[in-house]
Write a protein that holds these residues in place. Structure first.
Motif, PDB file in Angstrom:
ATOM      1  N   ILE A   5      -4.522   6.409  16.221  1.00  0.00           N
ATOM      2  CA  ILE A   5      -3.805   5.150  15.797  1.00  0.00           C
ATOM      3  C   ILE A   5      -2.516   5.843  14.920  1.00  0.00           C
ATOM      4  CG2 ILE A   5      -5.275   3.430  15.643  1.00  0.00           C
ATOM      5  CD1 ILE A   5      -6.128   4.080  12.936  1.00  0.00           C
ATOM      6  N   ALA A   8       0.157   3.496  13.092  1.00  0.00           N
ATOM      7  CA  ALA A   8      -0.483   2.259  13.151  1.00  0.00           C
ATOM      8  C   ALA A   8      -0.509   1.390  11.821  1.00  0.00           C
ATOM      9  CB  ALA A   8      -1.568   2.232  13.834  1.00  0.00           C
ATOM     10  N   ARG A   9       0.065   1.955  10.562  1.00  0.00           N
ATOM     11  CA  ARG A   9      -0.085   1.500   9.457  1.00  0.00           C
ATOM     12  C   ARG A   9       0.320   0.012   9.180  1.00  0.00           C
ATOM     13  NH1 ARG A   9       1.978   1.685   4.091  1.00  0.00           N
ATOM     14  NH2 ARG A   9       0.569   2.573   2.552  1.00  0.00           N
ATOM     15  N   ALA A  10       0.029  -1.057   8.747  1.00  0.00           N
ATOM     16  CA  ALA A  10       0.309  -2.292   8.801  1.00  0.00           C
ATOM     17  C   ALA A  10       1.326  -2.514   8.087  1.00  0.00           C
ATOM     18  CB  ALA A  10      -0.846  -3.256   8.051  1.00  0.00           C
ATOM     19  N   SER A  11       2.482  -3.114   8.701  1.00  0.00           N
ATOM     20  CA  SER A  11       3.607  -3.554   7.813  1.00  0.00           C
ATOM     21  C   SER A  11       3.515  -4.238   6.408  1.00  0.00           C
ATOM     22  CB  SER A  11       4.616  -4.161   8.727  1.00  0.00           C
ATOM     23  OG  SER A  11       4.061  -5.526   9.191  1.00  0.00           O
ATOM     24  N   GLY A  12       2.412  -5.047   6.520  1.00  0.00           N
ATOM     25  CA  GLY A  12       2.258  -5.816   5.232  1.00  0.00           C
ATOM     26  C   GLY A  12       1.663  -5.239   4.130  1.00  0.00           C
ATOM     27  N   SER A  13       1.524  -3.785   4.469  1.00  0.00           N
ATOM     28  CA  SER A  13       0.714  -3.130   3.110  1.00  0.00           C
ATOM     29  C   SER A  13       1.556  -2.267   2.508  1.00  0.00           C
ATOM     30  CB  SER A  13      -0.433  -2.447   3.683  1.00  0.00           C
ATOM     31  OG  SER A  13       0.029  -1.657   4.758  1.00  0.00           O
ATOM     32  N   TYR A  81      -8.538   9.084  14.555  1.00  0.00           N
ATOM     33  CA  TYR A  81      -8.721   7.681  13.949  1.00  0.00           C
ATOM     34  C   TYR A  81      -8.767   7.666  12.485  1.00  0.00           C
ATOM     35  CZ  TYR A  81      -9.215   6.023  18.730  1.00  0.00           C
ATOM     36  OH  TYR A  81      -9.081   6.013  20.158  1.00  0.00           O
ATOM     37  N   THR A  82      -8.302   8.853  12.117  1.00  0.00           N
ATOM     38  CA  THR A  82      -8.449   8.704  10.388  1.00  0.00           C
ATOM     39  C   THR A  82      -6.887   9.126   9.933  1.00  0.00           C
ATOM     40  OG1 THR A  82      -8.716  11.337  10.014  1.00  0.00           O
ATOM     41  CG2 THR A  82     -10.581   9.755  10.507  1.00  0.00           C
ATOM     42  N   PRO A  83      -6.360   8.911   8.687  1.00  0.00           N
ATOM     43  CA  PRO A  83      -5.124   9.400   8.507  1.00  0.00           C
ATOM     44  C   PRO A  83      -5.005  10.923   8.408  1.00  0.00           C
ATOM     45  CG  PRO A  83      -6.179   7.822   6.718  1.00  0.00           C
ATOM     46  CD  PRO A  83      -7.133   8.147   7.564  1.00  0.00           C
TER      47      PRO A  83
END
Lengths: 295, 295, 295
Positions: A5, A8-13, A81-83
């Motif tokens: 991912i 894939a960081r969420a834009s809202g965060s 799947y991890t940062p």
């Protein structure tokens, strides 16, 4: 293989305006320590003491004891799947002996910390290859006195914590040659008498057995068996006889107790029994051969 | 015994300039709840509700059921490697009966919360001794109604969370006398017929057996056996016959399957089988005697 | 039933003055993945990548494999003791088949994410009932390619993380009808021949057996047995014969090895053996009938 991912960081965060302080890196943590004792917990304590800001993600502490290969395979697929962070991994049958202890940086800027016994090698290759290595056996960051049996606590966790806190890799120990790292040899599948001979490389807690073949070796390509979704294949492992299995998409496509061959979540072939254990049914353990042929 | 990491905080991780708000304390958490059920998870939920800022470090939830002594030994050695904080520990065979529930402060400013059955006593002594005790059975912070069987959720976790949030120990309950606390009696090793008679005090998941003797009782000092590194000793436990073992530095110095006596990561003597289980080989369980003599 | 800790936040932990940024919600996490493999760890990795600020509380990953009812019961009682947040739950025997994947909001503003197989239904009812449902099988937030067997990683964890980051439920997928959700049918206790016939609905790791009756059905009310605290009852399960048990307040009121019936920490009746296993003594597994009558 697999997806991962990245990005894939969420834009809202995301925060706005003022720059936040550079955050400590995530530390992922994989061992064969189990959770019955306090080995993993003590390493968490060391990390929290040295770098209180670090967030630690336990990938698993259930790697079969001393099974470096299982640990290496799990580490490779998990970190997709991890940062991007510091990846601490300890499966270390030779702790206290001559095997080296290392910290290394890979092409996509991940940092790995662990014993130099092949445990890190599959993941490091997958993460862009090794760019920089330091030998940390004599790291200035280790806890004194260093015990002969618990380098997780005394060497690996302290080094991971300092790296997560932003200290430079070069300060962790002595520069070393990436070419000298131990790498793992995985068995290769082969063809014989019209069969594809695979190897069981990992058995999960449900008894699902991961094989060392991609599904392209089964269904297409030059040396493939030419098996298609829904086809029936014959499986044979050691003295446990022949079994019929469907090449299916998922457990739920099969009736309870039926055997299936399928592409697992990491894109490799695996064998399962719907609501049962394929390892038990076929008598398969990691390392065993499995013959696959069209039925 | 042991080292610990007091003062080992990485220089790179300290903030600068403006004073940060007083951070919530770390809570360390040890129980015999296991992880199959939701007991530990529910306590995490209680803590997160009361003190969202607290960071909880799970030392282990795998203490053998109701084994207060094993819990006390693990707690003592583990907290040497965790931040100074609130140390929540629950191994509580007499929950709901007359045993007291306590919160206490030690000489090095650690706070402990748990049942008063000896579980906290070894760690508290190691952490500077008990300075202040409150009885928390009737704590104003407990969750009502208090169940008869799950004081972890209803009393201990809420008290730990409030203390982590910075509320004063004195508000947790009624002041009590430190001299009234239950303490643990550990068996003492003795000499007989040229043998050192030790006791197994803890068996880890690898089958390594920790003994109640320091390595100075084996190799040096007045009443020592005079055994040196590399020497062979004879071990005898109950009806399981006599076994030869090497006094070695670590597992990796031995061939697979060989028995060794060694100084473990906490500085006490232990018995192991290289890549095997010493507990199984010798038929040793916690509490059993082990006779050690020069071979 | 039960208490919960709504509104129990410690006064000492609230900040003052300037408004903090809206914090990410807590994510609670329950599965039958176990901890031997990296399934739960990988989901943690996905969450940390998408919403680094989210705090994840592991309720348990030890739900018996594929046991949707056990998972639903644990989830219902556990979330009464966690912060209001995003509640991620995965026990999913039909992953990859036609069962729906959903995210939903309840009357008390909790968000649940998981398969639509009844797993969420008991908790959602307890949390104020379902107000809004979205079908997330085709969620724009899922990770591509979606595997056929690991929707925890590819669908459920990403959706939970985005919701924790503050993104609106309506963006998670397609609006759906709350009335179409799968609900669980729990067996009902009944009376026959002067006995109360209960069902074992959950067995914990200590062998304590939770029944589907409240203690008011035993001691008071219209159809109650009229049994009072301290009375002796007779228990009978299948072919395992008749056993005498005391109706007691807690384990500690009984001698070691004695059988007791008691009100457990969630307010329901349970059977236990003091320092032993009631499940083993009575031959009881989840789903089995237990006959209770005055002795």
């Amino acid at each position: 293989m697999g997806g991962g991912i990245r990005g894939a960081r969420a834009s809202g965060s995301s925060g706005g305006g003022r720059l936040p302080p550079v955050p400590a890196r995530v530390i992922t943590f994989l061992t064969d320590y189990g959770l019955d004792d306090d080995f993993a917990g003590v390493c968490h304590g060391v990390i929290a003491t040295i770098c209180p800001e670090a967030r630690v993600i336990d990938i698993t502490h259930g790697v079969p004891r001393h099974d470096v290969r299982a640990g290496a395979l799990i580490l490779r697929s998990a970190i997709r799947y991890t940062p991007v962070g510091v990846h601490l991994a300890i499966v270390d049958p030779d702790v206290g002996a001559r095997r080296r202890a290392v910290a290394l940086r890979t092409g996509d800027d991940r940092l790995f910390v662990g014993p130099d016994n092949g445990l890190l090698s599959l993941a490091a290759t997958d993460a862009g290859g090794v760019i920089e290595v330091v030998d940390i056996a004599g790291s200035p960051w280790r806890l004194e006195p260093v015990s002969a049996t618990f380098h997780g606590r005394d060497i690996f966790a302290p080094v991971a914590a300092r790296l997560a806190a932003g200290e430079p890799l070069g300060s962790a120990g002595d520069p070393s040659d990436p070419d000298g790292l131990v790498t793992l040899e995985l068995p290769l599948p082969r063809h014989e008498d019209g069969s594809l001979i695979a190897h069981a490389i990992y058995v999960d807690r449900f008894g699902n057995v991961r094989l060392n073949v991609g599904h392209d070796q089964l269904i297409g390509g030059e040396a493939a068996l030419g098996v298609g979704l829904g086809d029936v294949v014959e499986l044979e492992a050691g003295a446990h006889g022949r079994h019929r299995a469907h090449y299916a998409r998922t457990f739920a496509d099969m009736a309870t107790g039926e055997l299936l061959l399928y592409e697992d979540a990491d894109g490799t072939l695996a064998v399962a029994v719907s609501r049962g254990s394929a390892a038990a049914r076929l008598g398969l353990a990691a390392g065993d051969e499995l013959w696959i042929r069209p039925a």
